[in-house]
Design a protein around this motif. Structure first.
Motif, PDB file in Angstrom:
ATOM      1  N   LYS A  26       0.852  -1.187   0.000  1.00  0.00           N
ATOM      2  CA  LYS A  26       0.000   0.000   0.000  1.00  0.00           C
ATOM      3  C   LYS A  26       0.884   1.231   0.000  1.00  0.00           C
ATOM      4  CE  LYS A  26      -4.048   2.025   2.219  1.00  0.00           C
ATOM      5  NZ  LYS A  26      -5.054   1.873   3.298  1.00  0.00           N
ATOM      6  N   ARG A  28       1.069   5.534  -0.640  1.00  0.00           N
ATOM      7  CA  ARG A  28       0.315   6.794  -0.736  1.00  0.00           C
ATOM      8  C   ARG A  28       1.212   7.862  -1.355  1.00  0.00           C
ATOM      9  NH1 ARG A  28      -4.430   6.909   2.070  1.00  0.00           N
ATOM     10  NH2 ARG A  28      -4.777   5.224   3.578  1.00  0.00           N
ATOM     11  N   ARG A 156      -7.349   5.821  -6.882  1.00  0.00           N
ATOM     12  CA  ARG A 156      -6.726   4.610  -6.358  1.00  0.00           C
ATOM     13  C   ARG A 156      -6.443   3.660  -7.506  1.00  0.00           C
ATOM     14  NH1 ARG A 156      -8.956  -0.297  -4.173  1.00  0.00           N
ATOM     15  NH2 ARG A 156     -11.040   0.625  -4.171  1.00  0.00           N
ATOM     16  N   ARG A 164      -1.579  -1.682  -3.779  1.00  0.00           N
ATOM     17  CA  ARG A 164      -2.470  -0.525  -3.899  1.00  0.00           C
ATOM     18  C   ARG A 164      -1.659   0.764  -3.919  1.00  0.00           C
ATOM     19  NH1 ARG A 164      -7.701   0.554   0.061  1.00  0.00           N
ATOM     20  NH2 ARG A 164      -7.791   2.835  -0.153  1.00  0.00           N
ATOM     21  N   ASP A 166      -2.478   4.801  -3.683  1.00  0.00           N
ATOM     22  CA  ASP A 166      -3.437   5.879  -3.423  1.00  0.00           C
ATOM     23  C   ASP A 166      -2.764   7.212  -3.715  1.00  0.00           C
ATOM     24  OD1 ASP A 166      -5.921   4.694  -2.378  1.00  0.00           O
ATOM     25  OD2 ASP A 166      -4.607   3.901  -0.817  1.00  0.00           O
TER      26      ASP A 166
END
Length: 601
Positions: A26, A28, A156, A164, A166
């Motif tokens: 994940k 960001r 996303r 992932r 974001d």
């Protein structure tokens, strides 16, 4: 294109927050500008945005940059050969340098500029790498668009492992082939053919439908030398009758197999197989399918191309031509993605139609004043796989501008749309979809995004003239002038005046490279000059005076229009170039902004 200095870029990168940590399950990111799709327009948008000083991230599912002209294999440029505008010109010059000049890339009869797709990919990656404020992420596909009220705030993405990404962004650009961010952001769009009553186009069907243009899975064949046999295994369902009429023109005139193949002959003994005449076009409408389901739905298109390749090898005797082993990282060697000619089309603050091109000076909206990119290709639709559509008798067109408002959603904020998903009618999409136009529209989208992000406002709040001025500073065209090149000392002056309409262009449909002439070295009549000034300053009376415009008569009319200019006694006839210079200096008409419909503010 004028690029930001390295030291300044590093400072901006630190201050604007281009901060994406290493890939993980994940991740960001926060950036000024997010570009969804490293397509032809997306790559240009990302480069332009970073060049304008915005921290920019472009996210692309394939390992290649450039979309149509790299990952999709359409490595033969359609149009804009005589309009070397902006990033299109930078890209073409890099291609020419790679191969050794303009003649070295004029290898096939469909285009003046042909190249290997992997070379286009390397050129775009080099251009992107030269921008310190630009980061590229490969291997991620869009799954969600983030919104706060009407404002898009980011997106996303996921990769094949479930990782992932974001992204939060001040401005987001949908540069996908099919306009994939539109439904995910709740942005209104159209799909298929428009109804005649909707667009007012006489050639539109009476009823709207969801039919899009045929698509193609491109193959690049490579000559492996005399005596080589690179014939692929006989594909399932192969029938030579399917391609029995492939060696003919669109008008049905027989041609040799060599002529057919030379259509897309590339440098280094390669051939682009993107042949519309009983070749590998296919009708498949996958626009509404989720991304994960498209590969399976597109399998018939891959299979048709493989059958056509086998026909070329087995029936036409070109066994030495095999699928290139050094172009695409795919299991079958075909392009990474299909060549989509059409997808969703935005409902923008304005919509460009065929009539806006054929009658640019006779429309309710003066969209020619708001140009941000240019094209010269005829209206070209591929519907042979849906014969019930019939042949559409497209009228001849001049070269044209893409208006700024086609990139701006009617209601969604902080989203800019480029590539083929701009707000145009189905009919004129046949011209606006071509590679140089899409690339240049991407450049405009990236420039607009950067201006909005830096100013902290919505893209629609950036004045049209400010965006156009930024593009002119990048040697990009805003008016489609055939006879005024960027090395002309008056390039920006003549572009500005053409975009005001005070001195009008003369359109000329011409084969596959249409034109709009400024005629800078011709004289002009007093009557013509008065008509142009009247649109800008209604107090100038329109006359039918056929006398040639002189410095004396021009200065008198410019003073009536409110210009600051000394009276002149010079009765020598002046050229349109001189009239443009006088107008620019006396009135500064380009400084007067216009709205998205081209109305003077």
């Amino acid at each position: 294109m004028i690029r930001t200095g390295f030291i300044l870029s590093v400072v901006l990168a630190a201050s604007l927050g281009l901060a994406c940590p290493a890939c993980g399950s994940k991740t960001r990111c926060t950036v000024d500008v997010l570009v969804i799709g490293g397509t032809t327009s997306g790559t240009a948008a990302a480069i332009a945005s970073a060049c304008e000083g915005a921290a920019t991230l472009v996210v692309e599912p394939t390992p290649m940059l450039g979309g149509m002209i790299s990952a999709q294999g359409v490595a033969a440029i359609d149009g804009n050969h005589q309009m070397p505008s902006g990033l299109w010109n930078e890209f073409r010059e890099a291609i020419r340098r790679h191969y050794g000049g303009a003649n070295a890339v004029a290898t096939g009869w469909v285009s003046n500029t042909l190249f290997e797709p992997h070379v286009a990919d390397s050129v775009f990656k080099a251009m992107a790498a030269a921008e310190p404020l630009l980061e590229v992420r490969h291997g991620y596909r869009l799954v969600e668009v983030y919104k706060r009220g009407r404002q898009v705030t980011g997106a996303r993405f996921v990769d094949e492992t479930g990782g992932r990404l974001d992204v939060s962004a001040r401005v987001t650009i949908d540069a996908t082939d099919l306009g994939d961010a539109l439904p995910l952001s709740g942005t209104s769009y159209r799909l298929g053919m428009d109804a005649r009553a909707d667009t007012g186009e006489a050639l539109a069907p009476e009823q709207a439908n969801d039919i899009v243009q045929d698509l193609t899975f491109v193959a690049i064949l490579k000559d492996y030398g005399k005596g080589a046999d690179k014939t692929i295994p006989r594909p399932a369902g192969y029938d030579p009758a399917e391609f029995a009429h492939s060696c003919q023109t669109a008008e049905g005139k027989p041609i040799s197999a060599e002529v057919m193949l030379n259509y897309g002959r590339l440098p280094n003994g390669k051939y682009m197989i993107n042949w519309p005449v009983n070749g590998n076009d296919v009708y498949l409408n996958v626009v509404g399918l989720p991304y994960a389901e498209r590969d399976a739905a597109l399998r018939p298109a891959r299979e048709k191309t493989l059958r056509f390749v086998y026909y070329i090898q087995h029936e036409l005797g070109f066994r030495n031509l095999g699928i290139a082993d050094d172009e695409f990282p795919t299991a079958d060697g075909l392009a990474c993605l299909p060549y989509h000619r059409e997808g969703r089309r935005l409902d923008g603050v304005i919509r460009m139609t065929l009539d806006d091109v054929t009658a640019r000076y006779d429309r309710p909206a003066a969209l020619y004043r708001t140009g941000i990119s240019v094209g010269d290709y005829p209206v070209d639709h591929h519907h042979d796989c849906r014969p019930e559509i019939g042949k559409i008798p497209f009228p001849p067109v001049p070269s044209f501008s893409i208006p700024a408002g086609v990139m701006i959603p009617a209601r969604t904020e902080n989203l800019i749309v480029s590539d083929k998903a701009i707000s145009v009618s189905n009919l004129i999409n046949g011209s606006t979809r071509l590679q140089p136009v899409v690339l240049l529209t991407g450049q405009a989208a990236g420039t607009l995004a950067a201006l909005a992000a830096k100013q902290g406002c919505a893209p629609r709040e950036i004045p049209v003239r400010r965006l156009q001025a930024a593009l002119l500073a990048q040697k990009a065209y805003i008016a489609p002038l055939y006879d005024v090149k960027p090395d002309d000392p008056d390039f920006e002056v003549l572009q500005r005046i053409a975009a005001t309409g005070i001195l009008r262009m003369t359109g000329e449909p011409f084969q596959w490279a249409n034109r709009s002439w400024f005629y800078p070295d011709r004289t002009i009549s007093v009557g013509e000059f008065s008509r142009g000034l009247h649109d800008y300053a209604p107090q100038v009376e329109v006359t039918d005076d056929t006398a040639l415009l002189t410095a004396a008569s021009a200065s008198e009319l410019l003073r009536k229009a409110g210009g600051t200019i000394a009276a002149s006694s010079d009765t020598r006839p002046i050229t349109r170039r001189e009239a443009a210079r006088m107008t620019d200096a006396a009135l500064h008409p380009f400084d007067r902004d216009v709205d998205f419909e081209g109305n003077l503010k």
